[in-house]
Design an enzyme around this catalytic site. Structure first.
Site, mmCIF file in Angstrom:
data_model
loop_
_atom_site.group_PDB
_atom_site.id
_atom_site.type_symbol
_atom_site.label_atom_id
_atom_site.label_comp_id
_atom_site.label_asym_id
_atom_site.label_seq_id
_atom_site.Cartn_x
_atom_site.Cartn_y
_atom_site.Cartn_z
ATOM 1 N N LYS A 20 0.841 -1.206 0.000
ATOM 2 C CA LYS A 20 0.000 0.000 0.000
ATOM 3 C C LYS A 20 0.876 1.256 0.000
ATOM 4 O O LYS A 20 0.595 2.224 -0.695
ATOM 5 C CB LYS A 20 -0.934 -0.002 1.217
ATOM 6 C CG LYS A 20 -2.014 -1.084 1.154
ATOM 7 C CD LYS A 20 -2.748 -1.264 2.478
ATOM 8 C CE LYS A 20 -3.678 -2.487 2.426
ATOM 9 N NZ LYS A 20 -4.257 -2.825 3.743
ATOM 10 N N GLN A 69 -5.118 -1.752 10.078
ATOM 11 C CA GLN A 69 -4.714 -3.019 9.473
ATOM 12 C C GLN A 69 -5.170 -4.187 10.350
ATOM 13 O O GLN A 69 -4.816 -4.269 11.521
ATOM 14 C CB GLN A 69 -3.188 -3.040 9.286
ATOM 15 C CG GLN A 69 -2.681 -4.238 8.501
ATOM 16 C CD GLN A 69 -3.069 -4.185 7.025
ATOM 17 O OE1 GLN A 69 -3.059 -3.124 6.399
ATOM 18 N NE2 GLN A 69 -3.435 -5.327 6.462
ATOM 19 N N ASP A 107 -11.893 1.702 4.117
ATOM 20 C CA ASP A 107 -12.149 0.261 4.088
ATOM 21 C C ASP A 107 -13.646 -0.052 4.173
ATOM 22 O O ASP A 107 -14.048 -1.198 3.947
ATOM 23 C CB ASP A 107 -11.431 -0.427 5.264
ATOM 24 C CG ASP A 107 -10.081 -1.008 4.868
ATOM 25 O OD1 ASP A 107 -9.858 -1.202 3.655
ATOM 26 O OD2 ASP A 107 -9.264 -1.269 5.760
#
Lengths: 291, 291
Positions: free
Chosen positions: A52, A96, A119
């Site tokens: 990322k 994460q 997300d």
């Protein structure tokens, strides 16, 4: 001959499109930013985060990683989320996953500012997705990547029967809802489903997200089915330097002569997920900057 | 012989159970309360509200109706929602739908305090339902009434194929999710579905919520299917004093010899919806009072 739905190539196109947009913003002195909260140092998380980071830097997206010790307190972690929520350089936030067991994922994810939730894990974003308020909803990256891939290969969803294997909050469920909102008929099968093939055989599009290595073979599908394989499973392979290779939830060789289109593993859904994360980050930046 | 899933009788049982609970609360000086916001004076809304009022009063639930002129301003209506949100006598709030066209339903519904949202229409409640946080979610009354009815007749959901016709935010979608969370396999069909009978014929439980009078007949289903008919459609009938009778989305006479169980219309799902509204109001009261 089956069409190979090339997620790597498609992701590159998405990046090129985003690059043009981002270059224009930067000329105006505006820079989209992504912040990632990491707890502990799982190897797989390290790898994903590095991917990322690289993708952001290549595009000119500001990137900030906030690492935390494995044993970080809930309070400390909450403060980090608040810091990113309030930071004007940051437009997208990722926590994460998975988090260590002493931390309540739902609690932490619920603290991320809804408009920075790239997300799409906040309950209100989930609700807006379900209620088809797609202008307001931040949608999870993997299922929106699957839809984007179908779109870019002109595979229609309207009226088609989309069967999703797996019902996770991150892939299966939102995938089914996105397809429904595009006027597909949807079915969700899972580990408790009886007579599963009776349903998968009626699928026009089969999305496999059950995490069972090569479970689906040609006997599961009808001729001309489109397969989206979300699975990523490591199999021992001594011919590889790493000692293993990646396979999906679908037995590729078994189905390849029967499908009309299929995503490879690797190089299918995986790259699309990162592509959509970048796209969502730029979208969040635009929403926060120009609305 | 098909089992008739008697919603009227089941609702009475639910009321008896609630009555015992409420009497105990009242002995402690505690009274659950329901507030309804009405705009304009649609005849059907009047009828539904009167039914809810009567049900509350019979049980000893405090009832407050806030009527508004058809042309009420958004600001005034928002103030009424705020008033009920802050009122300690009120534990459940309903905004009677539909609202007149000048009012944005989603905007108004989004203002209802989440823990008083007994209709389950707030996006965060919707999200929690999708995310299977059922302890936190207030769930729409009609689909939770369907599940309750199946439960009380010991009809299992685990592993069964539940096919839902209709995809509304109020019935179809939440019904599918509730069934999924009970480990059913689910499918959602709608007006755009191709080859619909291919799917309905595999249904173990068919939930009809499409609003098409008597659309489903015996050719749609397999032997032994369970049918939940959510439809309420008025048909002209000169033999009736009112001049009409109510029928569902299912052709009852066509399917009755093929199904293992079915809800009648009227007297099936309709009464369950009110039963669940009462139950949700008492639940909201308990959450607000004892947690």
């Amino acid at each position: 001959m089956a069409t190979i739905l090339d997620g790597k190539l498609t992701q590159e196109k998405i990046r090129e499109e985003l690059k043009i947009e981002i270059d224009e913003f930067r000329e105006q002195g505006l820079v989209p930013g992504l912040g990632i909260i990491q707890v502990g140092n799982r190897k797989d998380s390290d790898t994903y985060i590095r991917m990322k980071e690289r993708a952001c830097k290549n595009l000119g997206i500001f990137f900030m990683l906030m690492p935390h010790d494995e044993n970080v307190s809930v309070e400390h972690l909450k403060e980090s989320v608040r810091f990113l929520n309030e930071n004007n350089q940051i437009h997208g936030i990722i926590v994460q996953l998975p988090l260590p067991i002493h931390l309540n994922e739902a609690e932490i994810l619920g603290l991320v500012r809804k408009d920075k939730d790239v997300d799409g894990f906040h309950p209100e974003n989930t609700g807006n997705l379900m209620l088809k308020r797609l202008d307001k909803a931040m949608v999870p990256c993997t299922p929106s990547g699957c839809i984007e891939l179908l779109d870019r290969y002109d595979i229609p969803l309207l009226g088609k029967h989309v069967v999703v294997l797996g019902r996770s909050n991150i892939v299966g469920l939102p995938m089914a809802l996105l397809a429904l909102h595009r006027n597909a008929t949807i079915s969700i099968c899972h580990s408790r489903t009886e007579n599963i093939m009776e349903i998968t055989k009626t699928a026009d599009i089969l999305v496999c997200a059950c995490g069972k290595r090569e479970m689906v073979d040609s006997s599961w599908i009808k001729e001309g089915c489109v397969i989206i394989d979300v699975g990523i499973n490591a199999v021992e392979d001594k011919t590889k330097k790493s000692g293993y290779r990646l396979v999906g939830d679908v037995n590729y060789n078994s189905v390849i002569d029967k499908v009309s289109a299929i995503t490879p593993v690797p190089g299918g859904v995986g790259p699309m997920t990162i592509g959509m994360l970048l796209k969502h980050t730029v979208q969040a930046f635009k929403n926060q900057t120009f609305r």
